[in-house]
Design a protein around this motif. Structure first.
Motif, PDB file in Angstrom:
ATOM      1  N   VAL A  76       0.847  -1.191   0.000  1.00 39.98           N
ATOM      2  CA  VAL A  76       0.000   0.000   0.000  1.00 39.98           C
ATOM      3  C   VAL A  76       0.884   1.242   0.000  1.00 39.98           C
ATOM      4  CG1 VAL A  76      -1.937  -1.101   1.191  1.00 39.98           C
ATOM      5  CG2 VAL A  76      -0.147   0.030   2.537  1.00 39.98           C
ATOM      6  N   LEU A  77       0.338   2.330  -0.530  1.00 43.72           N
ATOM      7  CA  LEU A  77       0.953   3.643  -0.390  1.00 43.72           C
ATOM      8  C   LEU A  77       0.257   4.352   0.763  1.00 43.72           C
ATOM      9  CD1 LEU A  77       2.879   5.878  -1.591  1.00 43.72           C
ATOM     10  CD2 LEU A  77       0.855   6.734  -2.777  1.00 43.72           C
ATOM     11  N   LEU A  78       1.023   4.889   1.693  1.00 41.82           N
ATOM     12  CA  LEU A  78       0.465   5.605   2.831  1.00 41.82           C
ATOM     13  C   LEU A  78       0.707   7.095   2.673  1.00 41.82           C
ATOM     14  CD1 LEU A  78       1.557   3.314   5.819  1.00 41.82           C
ATOM     15  CD2 LEU A  78      -0.619   3.316   4.565  1.00 41.82           C
ATOM     16  N   HIS A  79      -0.353   7.878   2.767  1.00 44.03           N
ATOM     17  CA  HIS A  79      -0.244   9.330   2.821  1.00 44.03           C
ATOM     18  C   HIS A  79      -0.202   9.714   4.302  1.00 44.03           C
ATOM     19  CE1 HIS A  79      -1.066  10.047  -1.493  1.00 44.03           C
ATOM     20  NE2 HIS A  79      -1.761   8.930  -1.392  1.00 44.03           N
ATOM     21  N   LEU A  80       0.896  10.292   4.724  1.00 40.70           N
ATOM     22  CA  LEU A  80       1.168  10.486   6.146  1.00 40.70           C
ATOM     23  C   LEU A  80       0.832  11.897   6.603  1.00 40.70           C
ATOM     24  CD1 LEU A  80       4.652   8.740   6.119  1.00 40.70           C
ATOM     25  CD2 LEU A  80       2.494   7.723   6.849  1.00 40.70           C
ATOM     26  N   ASP A  81       0.367  12.001   7.837  1.00 42.99           N
ATOM     27  CA  ASP A  81       0.145  13.296   8.465  1.00 42.99           C
ATOM     28  C   ASP A  81       1.504  13.924   8.782  1.00 42.99           C
ATOM     29  OD1 ASP A  81      -0.656  15.481   9.908  1.00 42.99           O
ATOM     30  OD2 ASP A  81      -1.337  14.356  11.656  1.00 42.99           O
ATOM     31  N   GLY A  82       1.734  15.108   8.237  1.00 46.24           N
ATOM     32  CA  GLY A  82       3.023  15.760   8.437  1.00 46.24           C
ATOM     33  C   GLY A  82       3.037  16.785   9.551  1.00 46.24           C
ATOM     34  N   SER A  83       2.019  16.783  10.420  1.00 45.09           N
ATOM     35  CA  SER A  83       1.917  17.818  11.449  1.00 45.09           C
ATOM     36  C   SER A  83       3.107  17.825  12.399  1.00 45.09           C
ATOM     37  CB  SER A  83       0.628  17.629  12.261  1.00 45.09           C
ATOM     38  OG  SER A  83      -0.500  17.672  11.415  1.00 45.09           O
TER      39      SER A  83
END
Length: 379
Positions: free
Chosen positions: A274-281
């Motif tokens: 899977v490709l994960l779009h990560l929270d960059g906070s």
């Protein structure tokens, strides 16, 4: 291997980990990504390994062991292949191109000697010769051959073999993913003592240079698996959607072929990419090996109780992409639903992750086998 001349360019910062030996970046990885994607930059891959096979039986011999059909590989044609164990697990991966006399196999630098040793043991009485050429052959890469021409010159004497053009995204085999990001990638084999000329071309402004961080970010965004990062001791091609570019489903009689056919036709991949779009906070970028966790509400939660945590996979590679932001590839359990909330436990912080399927959770058998009634059952 000798120190890469690209490490002597202005601003070059050496990479570590799987890309040790080449520049990670030259000061601005995000700008380098844009240049690389646009076809205006080259990447130093001189830490990759190169194995050659010569002799009149080379293609038919490689064909008998490899997952890809190589017996009729035309000079200049690009291919990708895997070598599997008896249970279908991935042992080696190689980019393949033949020049009419020599078959060139590009692999990870740490894997070249093992690949050469394995092939040498399998020669028997056939007319083939195997050599590890990593010490005298370097690899450069770009999105276009034009960028490589500006780095090495258009003179064919500056290259050792036809360029390898990545078949990923233009599948020959079976593809689980229904849609696919754009991906262009060309690799050129040059004499290692000519890498300095390419570095001089960069210094003279004829072409830009991009580091391994830029190349990795574009690769991850394209869902492109890499042997050094996405493969572990349990990996089979189906889990990484690698059937599309590295496996010919029309050929048989190679080691691991039974598993390839059985999982495709009758089973399901036990894990999936899977490709994960990560929270960059929190400005935290996970690293390979860090756990991917699913959150599940408890059946009868107590007031203030946190959801149940269940480890479902691990990060394989990650990057900061110039458009998508922080992203990662991960291999997770097949049964994890596509919409379930995921987090990555990284550096003591929970990083929220949105899942984009590469191998879908509902990927199933290609052959519909009718269920037969059990013996003795009356209707």
């Amino acid at each position: 291997m000798a120190t890469s001349p690209f490490l002597g360019l202005a601003g070059a910062v050496a990479a570590d980990g799987v890309d040790e030996g080449v520049p990670a970046h030259y000061g601005n990885p995000l700008v380098e990504q844009r240049r690389l994607e646009a076809g205006d930059a080259v990447v130093d891959l001189s830490n990759r390994g190169v194995v050659t096979v010569t002799g009149p039986d080379r293609l038919s011999w490689l064909h008998s062991m490899a997952s890809q059909a190589l017996d009729r590989l035309a000079p200049g044609e690009s291919a990708e292949t895997l070598l599997l164990d008896a249970n279908g697990r991935i042992e080696h991966a190689a980019h393949v191109v033949d020049d009419g006399e020599t078959t060139w196999l590009v692999t990870e630098g740490t894997a070249a000697s093992g690949l050469a040793a394995f092939l040498d043991r399998m020669r028997f009485m056939l007319r083939v010769e195997v050599a590890d050429r990593s010490a005298d052959v370097g690899v450069l890469a770009a999105a276009t051959a034009d960028a490589l021409d500006r780095a090495t010159g258009a003179d064919p004497a500056g290259r050792l073999a036809p360029d390898w053009v990545d078949p990923w995204g233009a599948p020959r085999g079976h593809r689980y993913a229904t849609e696919h990001p754009d991906w262009r990638w060309v690799e050129r084999l040059v004499p290692r003592d000519r890498l300095g000329d390419a570095a001089h071309a960069v210094a003279a402004g004829r072409v830009q240079a991009a580091g391994s961080l830029a190349a990795e970010a574009l690769r991850i965004a394209a869902w492109r698996p890499r042997f050094a990062t996405e493969v572990d001791e349990r990996s089979i091609p189906h889990e990484l959607d690698w059937l599309q570019s590295a496996v010919d489903l029309g050929k048989g009689c190679y080691r691991g072929q039974e598993t390839v056919a059985k999982v495709l036709n009758l089973g399901r991949p036990p894990r999936r990419l899977v490709l994960l779009h990560l929270d960059g906070s929190d400005t935290v970028l996970p690293v390979a090996g860090e756990p991917v966790v699913a959150l599940k509400a408890r059946p009868e939660p107590e007031p203030g109780a946190e959801p149940e945590r269940r480890a479902v996979g691990a990060i394989t590679s990650s990057a900061m992409h110039h458009e998508l932001g922080p992203i990662a590839l991960a291999v997770i359990k097949r049964a994890v639903p596509a919409g379930i909330p995921l987090i990555v436990e990284s550096h003591g912080i929970d990083v929220a992750a949105g899942q984009q399927e590469v191998v879908p959770a509902d990927a199933g058998p290609e052959v519909d086998i009718p269920r037969l009634p059990r013996l003795g059952v009356r209707h």
